[in-house]
Design an enzyme around this catalytic site. Structure first.
Site, PDB file in Angstrom:
ATOM      1  N   HIS B  52      52.959  35.891  43.618  1.00 19.58           N
ATOM      2  CA  HIS B  52      53.817  34.705  43.362  1.00 19.58           C
ATOM      3  C   HIS B  52      54.294  34.210  44.685  1.00 19.58           C
ATOM      4  O   HIS B  52      54.209  32.864  45.102  1.00 19.58           O
ATOM      5  CB  HIS B  52      54.594  35.073  42.385  1.00 19.58           C
ATOM      6  CG  HIS B  52      55.647  33.530  42.439  1.00 19.58           C
ATOM      7  ND1 HIS B  52      55.186  32.534  41.317  1.00 19.58           N
ATOM      8  CD2 HIS B  52      56.927  33.246  42.629  1.00 19.58           C
ATOM      9  CE1 HIS B  52      56.184  31.696  41.400  1.00 19.58           C
ATOM     10  NE2 HIS B  52      57.188  32.105  42.255  1.00 19.58           N
ATOM     11  N   GLU B  74      47.547  34.651  39.417  1.00 18.79           N
ATOM     12  CA  GLU B  74      49.045  35.027  38.744  1.00 18.79           C
ATOM     13  C   GLU B  74      48.999  34.441  37.350  1.00 18.79           C
ATOM     14  O   GLU B  74      49.585  35.218  36.670  1.00 18.79           O
ATOM     15  CB  GLU B  74      49.788  33.723  39.636  1.00 18.79           C
ATOM     16  CG  GLU B  74      51.399  33.955  39.511  1.00 18.79           C
ATOM     17  CD  GLU B  74      52.288  32.905  39.864  1.00 18.79           C
ATOM     18  OE1 GLU B  74      51.503  31.961  40.503  1.00 18.79           O
ATOM     19  OE2 GLU B  74      53.374  32.740  39.520  1.00 18.79           O
ATOM     20  N   ASN B 364      31.210  60.009  52.276  1.00 16.09           N
ATOM     21  CA  ASN B 364      30.497  61.142  52.366  1.00 16.09           C
ATOM     22  C   ASN B 364      30.916  62.459  51.012  1.00 16.09           C
ATOM     23  O   ASN B 364      30.039  62.710  50.472  1.00 16.09           O
ATOM     24  CB  ASN B 364      30.741  61.809  53.318  1.00 16.09           C
ATOM     25  CG  ASN B 364      29.749  61.303  54.581  1.00 16.09           C
ATOM     26  OD1 ASN B 364      28.471  60.689  54.213  1.00 16.09           O
ATOM     27  ND2 ASN B 364      29.924  61.503  55.818  1.00 16.09           N
TER      28      ASN B 364
END
Lengths: 161, 633
Positions: B52, B74, B364
């Site tokens: 917001h 939002e 990895n």
């Protein structure tokens, strides 16, 4: 008035330069490139660096490399004495110190008196020269500071690794 | 005037970028946490508020694209907040995509001040996914009466507060001439506007007077703009947020420093004038006391300044929940990431270099380290693989560890690869310890992945990690047990600017060795040095240590070989070697200075420092020195 105009051409620029000697030869550097001139201080050698690099010094908290101009130009090395000076110049925003035999004076030379370097003016290669200036009877070799460490040096520094 | 406006605007944008960056940094982690704990309303509200705020400020500044994307995101969050829909993985994916787009726009704005990213697709996705999910869920759940849109009182109040704040700001800024003239009824707004119109830009005037051509003007203007942009970029990279308390602390220290200076000046005065100087002994006593105090204050000052450069490692760690989530979904693995010690502080410059190595290592771990859920079940492990990412301080170092409970490294496979790539010979490898073998993974281009996947197996990896870690004067250590997992530990200096070092003497020269890489120091008789295959070695306990004579390596002349030289055992990523030096001068905290462009590539030297006596001492680059020496078989 007329006399003056003959001597100094209207579009002439006056160069302010710092003069110094290596052996018998007198060189000059553009004063705007020079940051300061200091007496010889303790130099810490840097191993594995090109031979013309004498080492590094502490300039008020900054570590700057020191180049021997004699070695750089292939002159014979000379014992350092009380007249030996380090000229600190700015090249590409970085400070570098040049060791010279001694510093003569600050000179003003009109650009019209500077001629392109004849091939055999000095022992040093003409690629480092801006030209040759004549002031009365003195022959002044005008160095191109930016070139001294730009081409061959950088290659050499990089090649050695 | 125009320029002033420009600067003001620039300031506001910089503030906006700072604020938005902070929000974005925490959003990723919050969102991933939300996926695990969807009932956490506080968390949901925090995320909502973050988005917001971004929407509000970017709208205020006229960044339309960010506003639009933030608005759509939002919308979804708002529906979640009001419990009109429930969070599904699909919704979470699209929310994350929205946040990614905001990040992309953010990057674009911070670089160019423009929104150079296409957003249509993502906006549409955000809309359709919300609609689809809503319809789907409405069908599934029994028809519940739709909750009418009640205007959010809180939000409105907040808006009012903001307006007031803006008003206040208006009052604080000095008024422009036009405004005052209007207020005093000396001119009408129309007059002012017209007057403004008559003002011309320098370029236009010059074109009119035919001094320059219009095309030329355009060209030059373009150039000017480019220059401005570059200028902006440079400034941006150099800001850091500092806690006010730390600044206050610094101020206090400076106050102390001023006080001590005054004491010193006073004493000098008394010595020079010889007036009521008291006895010499008294002056001496006072000087000693001032020196002591100054020493103390400078140490404190140094610390205070260093602290200002420190930021919590959480800044980097925060990104990983998201990275782990995305990677594990992509590779069909179940991973739980456990983070601890994120409050540990590190120098900003170290933190910046830390991200890439950590991403590599964690990738990895997920790709090679952890087994698939099915495999894990067969092995009697939990379906979910675990990765621990921890940071802790140990003396003047920070240890960052990435540990997994996967299958560990395949020693046999590394052996094969190392021989295949001619890094060693079959005879030699038989005599190596597991640890030495594992260290082959740091060789350039080394990869044992059987197949190239999206994330690993391309042979760029661990050597990059090593290079990055070396760049920040750190060391890396690997520990791996087959079947139990792998741990990678990065040992990093607290700061790049100051390190602990061991000072050694070699002939006439002094060198500093970073303490981070020093394992031990010993003094030996010179006849203990053996030569094997042309390499000098020392048998130390069970190890055969290759030796390097520093004076030879650095071409330093020396009178004669010492009978009892010192050996400094150092360790870099791959190996341990012994450096032969004449003497040990002790341990010292040194400030690292770069050698400068002309000498920065000097082999074996990583930097310089200035000692108490004003002389320069060079810092050895141990990683390079160690790389020079090969262990004889």
């Amino acid at each position: 008035m007329e006399n003056n105009e003959q001597k100094v051409k209207p579009d002439d620029i006056i160069f302010q330069v710092v003069g110094f000697k290596l052996g018998e030869e007198e060189f000059v550097l553009d004063i705007l490139k020079v940051q300061e001139i200091i007496k010889l201080v303790d130099i810490t050698p840097v191993p594995n660096s090109p031979d013309f690099v004498e080492g590094v010094i502490n300039l008020r908290g900054k570590v700057i490399p020191i180049v021997s101009l004699r070695k750089r130009f292939g002159f014979q090395d000379k014992e350092k004495d009380s007249q030996t000076r380090i000229i600190v110049v700015e090249i590409e925003k970085k400070l570098v110190g040049f060791i010279v035999d001694y510093v003569t004076e600050v000179l003003r030379i009109p650009s019209s008196t500077i001629e392109p370097p004849p091939p055999l003016v000095s022992k040093i290669g003409s690629e480092y020269l801006k030209g040759v200036g004549k002031l009365d009877e003195r022959l002044l070799i005008v160095l191109d500071v930016d070139k001294i460490l730009s081409t061959e040096e950088k290659n050499a520094i990089q090649k050695s690794f | 005037m125009g320029e002033d406006m420009g600067n003001e605007m620039e300031e506001i944008i910089v503030d906006f970028l700072q604020e938005t960056e902070d929000i974005l940094n925490s959003l990723d982690q919050d969102l991933v946490t939300l996926e695990e704990t969807p009932d956490d309303n506080d968390l949901l509200n925090r995320i909502f508020r973050g988005i917001h705020t971004i929407k509000g400020t970017s709208g205020f500044l006229g960044f339309e694209k960010i506003t639009k994307v933030a608005h759509r995101t939002e919308d979804i969050l708002n529906k979640l907040r009001k419990e009109e829909i429930i969070l599904t993985p699909k919704l979470m994916d699209v929310i994350l995509e929205g946040v990614d787009m905001i990040k992309a726009l953010f990057d674009s704005i911070s670089e160019t001040r423009e929104e150079n990213v296409e957003i249509e697709e993502i906006v549409k996705r955000l809309e359709t996914v919300l609609k689809e999910e809503q319809e789907k869920q409405n069908k599934e759940v029994e028809e519940t009466p739709a909750i009418p849109e009640v205007p959010d009182l809180k939000e409105e109040k907040k808006g009012e507060e903001k307006k007031e704040a803006e008003k206040k700001e208006e009052e604080d800024t000095p008024k422009m001439l036009g405004e005052i003239l209007i207020e005093k009824n000396l001119a009408t707004p129309k007059d002012i506007l017209e007057a403004h119109k008559e003002q011309k830009k320098l370029g236009e005037i010059l074109v009119e007077k035919k001094v320059i051509k219009e095309e030329d003007l355009k060209k030059v203007l373009k150039e000017q703009k480019k220059g401005e942009k570059k200028h902006k970029e440079k400034i941006e990279t150099k800001t850091i947020r500092v806690d006010v308390n730390r600044l206050d602390n610094l101020m206090n220290q400076i106050g102390e420093l001023v006080f001590q200076r005054n004491r010193l000046v006073d004493i000098v005065k008394r010595i020079v004038s010889g007036v009521d100087g008291g006895t010499e002994a008294l002056l001496e006593e006072q000087l000693v006391s001032i020196a002591d105090d100054l020493n103390f204050i400078t140490t404190q000052l140094q610390l205070a300044v260093l602290k200002m450069r420190m930021i919590p490692v959480g800044r980097v760690f925060n990104k990983f929940p998201r990275i782990v989530r995305d990677l594990s979904r992509k590779m069909n693995k179940e991973v739980e990431l456990i983070i601890s010690g994120e409050e540990t502080e590190l120098d900003k410059s170290v933190i910046e270099e830390l991200n890439d190595p950590l991403v590599h290592i964690i990738r990895n771990s997920i790709d090679h380290g952890l087994e698939s859920p099915e495999e894990r079940e067969k092995l009697g492990k939990s379906r979910k693989g675990k990765i621990w990412l921890t940071a802790k301080q140990e003396g003047s170092f920070i240890l960052i560890s990435v540990k997994d409970d996967g299958k560990g490294m395949n020693i046999e496979r590394i052996k094969e690869k190392a021989i295949e790539r001619n890094l060693t010979t079959p005879d030699k490898i038989e005599g190596m310890s597991n640890k030495e073998i594992i260290n082959f993974i740091f060789s350039p281009g080394f990869s044992t992945a059987q197949k190239v996947t999206n994330v690993s197996g391309r042979g760029v990896g661990m050597d990059v990690v090593k290079t990055n870690v070396k760049k920040i004067n750190g060391a890396i250590d690997v520990d791996s047990t087959p079947g139990e997992g792998t741990e990678m530990i990065l040992k990093l200096p607290l700061t790049l600017a100051i390190i602990q070092s061991l000072l050694v003497k070699v002939s006439t020269e002094r060198f500093a060795i970073p303490l981070a890489v020093v394992v031990e120091t010993i003094r030996i008789k010179k006849d203990r040095i053996r030569t094997i295959e042309g390499t000098e070695v020392l048998k130390l306990r069970d190890e055969v240590l290759p030796l390097l004579r520093v004076n030879q390596y650095f071409n330093i002349s020396f009178d004669k070989e010492l009978d009892n030289p010192y050996v400094v055992v150092v360790k870099s990523a791959e190996k341990k070697i012994g450096l032969i030096v004449d003497n040990l001068l002790g341990q010292e905290e040194i400030v690292i200075k770069p050698l400068g462009d002309f000498l920065k590539k000097t082999k074996g030297i990583s930097g310089a420092t200035i000692m108490g006596d004003g002389k320069v001492t060079l810092i050895m680059d141990v990683a390079t020195l160690a790389g020079e020496k090969k262990l004889p078989s």
